[in-house]
Design an enzyme around this catalytic site. Structure first.
Site, short mmCIF file in Angstrom:
data_model
loop_
_atom_site.label_atom_id
_atom_site.label_comp_id
_atom_site.label_asym_id
_atom_site.label_seq_id
_atom_site.Cartn_x
_atom_site.Cartn_y
_atom_site.Cartn_z
CG ASP A 94 9.96 -38.85 -38.89
OD1 ASP A 94 10.70 -38.95 -37.90
OD2 ASP A 94 10.36 -38.92 -40.06
CG HIS A 246 5.91 -41.78 -40.18
ND1 HIS A 246 6.54 -42.72 -40.95
CD2 HIS A 246 6.34 -40.57 -40.62
CE1 HIS A 246 7.30 -42.12 -41.84
NE2 HIS A 246 7.20 -40.81 -41.67
#
Length: 712
Positions: A94, A246
């Site tokens: 992400d 992430h």
């Protein structure tokens, strides 16, 4: 600067200034604010953990809480979920793409022959389109993570739709494709979803998107350590999982290290490392239509422009602050030097021969009697006054003649303008020293004597006196009083030290008659005849100085409209004079000092910086919205305090009380804007080739009131 007026004439044949530029200025400032705001929004994009999570609230429906991490929600709230097959792991990343961390993640995946799903932020796709294309080129897939990393449950419905649409457009521009996968920022496992989260996602049902949550939330954004990230990411033996990691939004060094170890572990255990779509046999991402690509290209161009404008405005603001500080340092330094020189050279006043004072007057009935009486009351032994009535339609001529003063002569002429009136008075003057005075000015008794003392030096051709505001009541009068003392007079001290005085003011200025005749008298080529005349005298080789102790009181505009018209004429006329005398930039001697010091100073501080001021104000509005309040307030308070100290010093130099300082902060909100709009109007007028007509100020009789109060 003064020609081509025929293109802009009204039905009477008079030159007029086009007004559309005000609309363009307002639209331009709004467009700049919008562009800066776009930059503020996208530059403030962070990642997981960069903003507070909304309160938990009620849980989502059981079908979500007990289902798999991939959800399809219909408009009625119906939910269908799916999970990863056994021995299949979909690594997801992400908050990217990120120029530092995403390439490292891609390199590790390539070495492990693994594919992953990247949920990208649309604004970062616009910023790094080549990195987005690399993700797809290496066999990975892309999902939507909103355009600004907004928490969908915390924003209104229109914002949610915009976040997805903008991201789709960004993907269309960068890759030519759309995405059917979305992951809400600040999401986690299905069991953590709230009713508000579900309601926000249900609003997006019509977009045909699949919501991808996670089975394994590593919480790597907390930076819990490499071992903890690996443990959180590893599914139980034989189980499939969607793993959340992430690749942007902060320091992801632990994530990158953990990813290398995780890939080894999962490969050793025989897991299939693939994308969400491949794991669930979903169709490939659809191709974007031409309209979406065009919108995406436009959006990316706007974002690129906003980034450039934000950087440019930081540079402009920094340059303005540096120049402002430099100006203050130079002004204060030269003011001290000027003060020391005045003290060192102070001598008893000497008689230097008879002096003639020329007073051009057009409809000056309100003040002319007070002006003439103050001149006649001078303590200098031999003062003659020549009043030139320039075709007045009031009682100016009769008032002067009715005074019946033996040393005062009044001449009447058809209306021809102030330069013609001054030249007519000069033609009737035979003294070596000449003073020029506006018809609304009151001289102190010793002003004439002090003004002419500088002519003891044979190189001096002109002397500027110290003009003060007579009507300094109300905010407007006090603002002008501060400007005269803090701006004009500090500048004159600086120009005097630099030997490049560009203006001897029309309110109080003295000249050698021979210098005036040498330059051909007062020219009517500009609307700032006093500036034009002063520059001509310097070009002829004469020195122009400032005598701060020669004080005269002048009536300042009493309304914003009158102030606008006066400053408009001053600014436009000064620009005309600068253009007329631009050749001094390459000259030597006094002319060269005028060009490279005086004109350069006027260009930077009276033209260029005021032109940049509207953009600076727009940036200030932007800063109040997008920047920390302290970041804006502290510099403003600092420069206001510095300005107050400078004003206090200037007031002390002029022997003025300090109580007026309280109005200084308020200048930033009305007066300053009026002054820079004057410059904008003047530049547009000049570029349009329009010859500005003379704007006369309506007199209120402030000079008469001042003289009456002094004699009571």
């Amino acid at each position: 600067m003064t020609g081509y007026a025929s293109r802009h004439r009204d039905q009477r044949g008079r030159a007029r200034v086009p007004r559309a530029h005000w609309v363009l200025l307002v639209l331009g400032m709004l467009a700049l604010l919008m562009e800066l705001a776009l930059g503020g929004v996208v530059n403030d994009v962070g990642g997981e953990g960069s903003a507070p999570r909304s309160s938990a609230g009620a849980p989502a429906p059981a079908a979500v809480l007990d289902g798999g991490p991939v959800l399809r929600i219909d408009a009625t709230g119906g939910v269908a979920t799916r999970a990863m097959p056994a021995d299949t792991v979909a690594l997801t990343f992400d908050d990217g793409p990120d120029p530092r961390w995403t390439p490292q993640v891609l390199d590790l995946l390539a070495r492990a022959h693994a594919h992953a799903t990247f949920f990208v932020v649309g604004s970062k796709v616009n910023e790094y389109p080549e990195l987005t294309r690399r993700i797809l080129a290496e066999g990975h897939e892309i999902g939507i993570h909103t355009f600004t990393h907004a928490e969908l449950a915390a924003v209104p419905a229109w914002r949610r739709q915009a976040e997805l649409a903008l991201t789709q457009n960004a993907l269309a521009s960068a890759t030519g494709r759309r995405s059917v996968l979305v992951r809400p920022p600040f999401s986690s496992q299905p069991g953590a979803m709230t009713a508000d989260d579900f309601a926000a996602l249900r609003d997006l049902a019509g977009n045909g998107l699949l919501v991808v949550l996670a089975d394994r939330d590593t919480e790597d954004w907390r930076r819990p350590g490499v071992d903890a990230i690996v443990a959180n990411a590893t599914p139980p033996a034989g189980r499939g999982a969607v793993v959340m990691l992430h690749d942007s939004g902060g320091d992801r060094s632990q994530t990158v290290t953990a990813l290398g170890l995780l890939l080894e572990i999962l490969n050793d255990r025989g897991y299939r490392l693939t994308t969400v779509s491949e794991a669930l046999a979903l169709p490939p991402a659809p191709t974007a239509d031409p309209g979406a690509r065009l919108r995406g290209d436009t959006l990316r161009a706007a974002q690129t422009l906003s980034t450039w404008l934000n950087r440019a405005m930081v540079f402009v603001l920094g340059a303005a602050l540096v120049l402002g500080l430099l100006r203050l340092v130079v002004q204060l330094g030269t003011a001290r030097a000027h003060r020391r020189r005045v003290r060192r050279e102070r001598r008893r006043l000497a008689y230097l021969g008879p002096v003639t004072v020329i007073v051009p007057a057009y409809n000056e009935a309100a003040n002319i009697a007070a002006t003439v009486r103050s001149l006649v009351a001078s303590d200098y032994p031999d003062v003659h006054v020549v009043v030139v009535d320039d075709g007045s339609t009031d009682d100016t001529f009769h008032i002067v003649r009715g005074l019946r003063l033996p040393t005062v002569r009044v001449i009447r002429q058809d209306n021809a303008g102030k330069p013609a009136a001054l030249n007519n008075g000069l033609a009737h003057t035979h003294t070596d020293l000449v003073i020029m005075v506006d018809g609304d000015t009151i001289f102190e008794p010793d002003a004439v004597g002090r003004l002419v003392q500088a002519f003891r030096d044979p190189d001096v051709g002109a002397v500027s006196g110290n003009a003060k505001v007579a009507n300094r009541t109300g905010l407007l009068g006090r603002w002008q009083h501060l400007e005269y003392v803090m701006g004009f007079n500090l500048d004159r001290r600086m120009f005097d030290i630099g030997r490049c005085m560009p203006t001897v003011p029309g309110a109080i200025g003295a000249f050698r008659r021979v210098a005036l005749l040498e330059v051909g008298g007062v020219s009517s080529a500009t609307l700032a005849e006093d500036t034009d005349l002063t520059m001509s005298v310097i070009r002829a080789g004469w020195r122009v100085v400032y005598e701060e102790s020669a004080i005269a009181w002048t009536e300042a505009p009493a309304s914003l409209r009158q102030l606008w018209r006066q400053r408009y004429r001053w600014c436009y006329g000064t620009m005309q004079a600068m253009w007329k005398h631009r050749g001094t930039l390459t000259r030597s001697g006094p002319a060269g000092r005028l060009g490279r010091r005086g004109l350069a100073y006027l260009l930077v501080f009276q033209v260029l910086l005021p032109l940049a001021a509207p953009a600076v104000d727009v940036y200030a509005v932007y800063g109040l919205i997008f920047l920390p309040f302290a970041q804006m307030a502290i510099p403003w308070l600092g420069f206001t305090a510095l300005g107050a100290l400078t004003a206090a010093y200037a007031l002390r130099l002029d022997r003025e009380p300090l109580r007026v300082l309280w109005v200084l902060p308020f200048q930033q909100f009305v007066y300053r804007q009026l002054m820079y709009l004057v410059v904008v109007q003047s530049v547009v007028t000049a570029l349009a080739g329009v010859r500005l007509p003379w704007h006369r100020m309506v007199r209120s009789g402030a000079a008469q009131d001042l003289l009456r109060s002094r004699t009571q």
